[in-house]
Write a protein that holds these residues in place. Structure first.
Motif, PDB file in Angstrom:
ATOM      1  N   THR A 165       0.823  -1.216   0.000  1.00 24.16           N
ATOM      2  CA  THR A 165       0.000   0.000   0.000  1.00 24.16           C
ATOM      3  C   THR A 165       0.852   1.258   0.000  1.00 24.16           C
ATOM      4  N   LEU A 166       1.872   1.309   0.841  1.00 23.68           N
ATOM      5  CA  LEU A 166       2.685   2.520   0.938  1.00 23.68           C
ATOM      6  C   LEU A 166       3.524   2.743  -0.313  1.00 23.68           C
ATOM      7  N   ASP A 167       3.816   1.672  -1.049  1.00 22.35           N
ATOM      8  CA  ASP A 167       4.567   1.805  -2.298  1.00 22.35           C
ATOM      9  C   ASP A 167       3.708   2.344  -3.434  1.00 22.35           C
ATOM     10  N   ALA A 168       2.397   2.385  -3.220  1.00 22.05           N
ATOM     11  CA  ALA A 168       1.478   2.825  -4.279  1.00 22.05           C
ATOM     12  C   ALA A 168       1.040   4.276  -4.102  1.00 22.05           C
ATOM     13  N   ALA A 169       1.562   4.964  -3.100  1.00 16.90           N
ATOM     14  CA  ALA A 169       1.107   6.318  -2.795  1.00 16.90           C
ATOM     15  C   ALA A 169       1.863   7.376  -3.606  1.00 16.90           C
ATOM     16  N   LEU A 174       4.192  12.417  -9.280  1.00 12.98           N
ATOM     17  CA  LEU A 174       5.396  12.004 -10.005  1.00 12.98           C
ATOM     18  C   LEU A 174       6.517  11.579  -9.052  1.00 12.98           C
ATOM     19  N   VAL A 175       6.138  11.056  -7.899  1.00 16.98           N
ATOM     20  CA  VAL A 175       7.123  10.510  -6.972  1.00 16.98           C
ATOM     21  C   VAL A 175       7.524   9.129  -7.484  1.00 16.98           C
ATOM     22  N   SER A 176       8.805   8.897  -7.642  1.00 11.09           N
ATOM     23  CA  SER A 176       9.256   7.604  -8.149  1.00 11.09           C
ATOM     24  C   SER A 176       8.955   6.512  -7.135  1.00 11.09           C
ATOM     25  N   LYS A 177       8.753   5.306  -7.622  1.00 12.24           N
ATOM     26  CA  LYS A 177       8.308   4.216  -6.758  1.00 12.24           C
ATOM     27  C   LYS A 177       9.256   3.949  -5.583  1.00 12.24           C
ATOM     28  N   PRO A 178      10.590   3.990  -5.759  1.00  8.88           N
ATOM     29  CA  PRO A 178      11.460   3.735  -4.602  1.00  8.88           C
ATOM     30  C   PRO A 178      11.302   4.756  -3.479  1.00  8.88           C
ATOM     31  N   LEU A 179      10.793   5.943  -3.798  1.00  4.64           N
ATOM     32  CA  LEU A 179      10.671   6.995  -2.791  1.00  4.64           C
ATOM     33  C   LEU A 179       9.290   7.043  -2.139  1.00  4.64           C
ATOM     34  N   ARG A 280      -2.352   3.208 -11.619  1.00  6.54           N
ATOM     35  CA  ARG A 280      -1.609   2.242 -12.433  1.00  6.54           C
ATOM     36  C   ARG A 280      -1.316   0.970 -11.642  1.00  6.54           C
ATOM     37  N   ASP A 281      -0.995   1.110 -10.367  1.00  8.70           N
ATOM     38  CA  ASP A 281      -0.733  -0.066  -9.544  1.00  8.70           C
ATOM     39  C   ASP A 281      -2.000  -0.886  -9.337  1.00  8.70           C
ATOM     40  N   VAL A 282      -3.138  -0.201  -9.154  1.00  6.66           N
ATOM     41  CA  VAL A 282      -4.407  -0.905  -8.994  1.00  6.66           C
ATOM     42  C   VAL A 282      -4.741  -1.692 -10.259  1.00  6.66           C
ATOM     43  N   VAL A 283      -4.622  -1.039 -11.406  1.00  7.30           N
ATOM     44  CA  VAL A 283      -4.930  -1.700 -12.674  1.00  7.30           C
ATOM     45  C   VAL A 283      -3.952  -2.841 -12.931  1.00  7.30           C
ATOM     46  N   ALA A 284      -2.687  -2.637 -12.574  1.00  7.05           N
ATOM     47  CA  ALA A 284      -1.667  -3.657 -12.832  1.00  7.05           C
ATOM     48  C   ALA A 284      -1.969  -4.949 -12.086  1.00  7.05           C
ATOM     49  N   PHE A 285      -2.371  -4.856 -10.802  1.00  6.17           N
ATOM     50  CA  PHE A 285      -2.678  -6.093 -10.091  1.00  6.17           C
ATOM     51  C   PHE A 285      -3.956  -6.717 -10.629  1.00  6.17           C
ATOM     52  N   ALA A 286      -4.942  -5.889 -10.982  1.00  8.10           N
ATOM     53  CA  ALA A 286      -6.204  -6.425 -11.489  1.00  8.10           C
ATOM     54  C   ALA A 286      -6.009  -7.170 -12.803  1.00  8.10           C
ATOM     55  N   GLU A 287      -5.097  -6.687 -13.629  1.00 10.72           N
ATOM     56  CA  GLU A 287      -4.857  -7.328 -14.929  1.00 10.72           C
ATOM     57  C   GLU A 287      -4.220  -8.696 -14.780  1.00 10.72           C
ATOM     58  N   GLN A 288      -3.670  -9.002 -13.615  1.00 10.15           N
ATOM     59  CA  GLN A 288      -3.109 -10.329 -13.373  1.00 10.15           C
ATOM     60  C   GLN A 288      -4.191 -11.371 -13.108  1.00 10.15           C
TER      61      GLN A 288
END
Length: 360
Positions: A165-169, A174-179, A280-288
């Motif tokens: 969850t915290l990686d999807a915020a 435009l915050v990069s995923k590692p941050l 994008r993260d929500v759609v990405a998991f749903a597409e799996q």
């Protein structure tokens, strides 16, 4: 006990609660009447923590709500209506909104929240239900589905991901995923530090139509949310102890999980302008999930308030695709729903009035 097959009967600790049923004055002289009503009851989780459960006292197929962290029932205005066509149950997270804090203050991890949801099923004798979830509640719902698949008939997942969850915020900024996770943790720790000031502000903030209109037109919540739905949510949410509220996310972080085990009907909704959970993260998991139905709405993280009718339509669609949809349910539901579109996407049109009981 509350039984899943008929009208709820109060369990031990049952307490009827009418939220707001009086007209509220506005600065322009207009008034709005807030009539959302539900009942609460007490139950205990596996570690003995006393929790507050709630029900809409409705009839129909059973729905269990797994809310976002600290989110009050008022976030689901249509599901709270007794005549919505569903028998709805939910609970408030440990330490929030009437639920006790655990004796061990570290017992606020994903396993503890899953235990709370499972204890609700046991307390209310719910054999099987459709799970409707928002934000962190998506994590809990997927864990329930993984551990107790026989108890889950379908999933309606809103603005959340199954772990990480915290990686999807903060993706829209435009915050990069590692941050994203470090920034999220910094935000919640800052919230803990300034909790006394936030508590004071939350108590003093006017919970009225003017505040709701400001929220609707500043990007916090989209204008599709109705003031009469926003105000009760503000009233309930403002009662938090924000020191505890901001303490929960850091302890409850949940690593991403493989969703290949999901076999029940599932619909996933994402807010295209969601700053708290990346669309994008929500759609990405749903597409799996090959059989998942995916909707991207023109909304923020608060899509349950912004699109309550669309969510009811999604729920109807999951019901009709689930094993709960016996011949009678299919006949009843298809007789009162129409196909319509929103932003080019197809929904069933849920008509709550069609499910009013004769006694009502």
């Amino acid at each position: 006990r509350i039984r899943h097959g008929g009208k709820p009967t109060p369990p031990a600790g049952f307490d009827s609660q009418a939220l707001i049923s009086a007209p509220l004055p506005h600065e322009d002289g207009s008034r709005v009447t807030l009539v959302a009503m539900y009942s609460t009851f007490e139950y205990h989780s596996a570690d003995g923590t006393k929790l507050e459960g709630w029900t809409n006292n409705g009839d129909g197929p059973v729905v269990v709500v797994c809310n976002g962290l600290g989110v009050p029932p008022e976030a689901w205005p249509r599901l709270l209506e007794p005549d919505c066509g569903y028998q709805v149950f939910g609970y408030n997270h440990r330490g929030t909104l009437g639920s006790e804090r655990p004796k061990d203050l570290d017992r606020i991890r994903i396993d503890d929240h899953v235990a709370d949801a499972f204890a609700l099923l046991e307390e209310c004798e719910i054999d099987q239900a459709i799970f409707v979830a928002w934000s962190y509640g998506v994590n809990i719902s997927f864990e329930i589905t993984k551990r107790y698949p026989e108890r889950v008939a379908g999933l309606v997942m809103c603005a959340g991901v199954p772990g990480g969850t915290l990686d999807a915020a903060f993706a829209p900024f435009l915050v990069s995923k590692p941050l994203r996770k470090p920034l999220s943790l910094a935000v919640v720790r800052t919230g803990e530090f300034f909790a006394p000031q936030i508590n004071t502000f939350a108590r003093m903030l006017p919970k009225n139509r003017m505040t709701a209109e400001i929220m609707r037109h500043t990007g916090m919540i989209m204008p599709s949310a109705k003031p009469e739905d926003i105000v009760p949510w503000m009233e309930a949410f403002g009662k938090h102890d924000f020191g505890w509220y901001f303490h929960i996310p850091a302890a409850g972080e949940h690593e991403p999980i493989d969703t290949s085990f999901v076999e029940v009907p599932i619909t996933v909704a994402a807010g295209g302008l969601d700053a708290l959970t990346s669309m994008r993260d929500v759609v990405a998991f749903a597409e799996q999930i090959d059989h998942a139905e995916i909707h991207v709405l023109h909304g923020t993280h608060f899509i349950p308030l912004e699109f309550p009718d669309e969510i009811m339509s999604m729920l109807d669609g999951v019901l009709l695709r689930s094993e709960l949809a016996n011949e009678q349910i299919v006949e009843e539901r298809t007789a009162v729903v129409d196909i319509r579109t929103y932003d080019g996407q197809t929904y069933y049109e849920h008509q709550a009035s069609a499910f009013e009981s004769d006694a009502g």
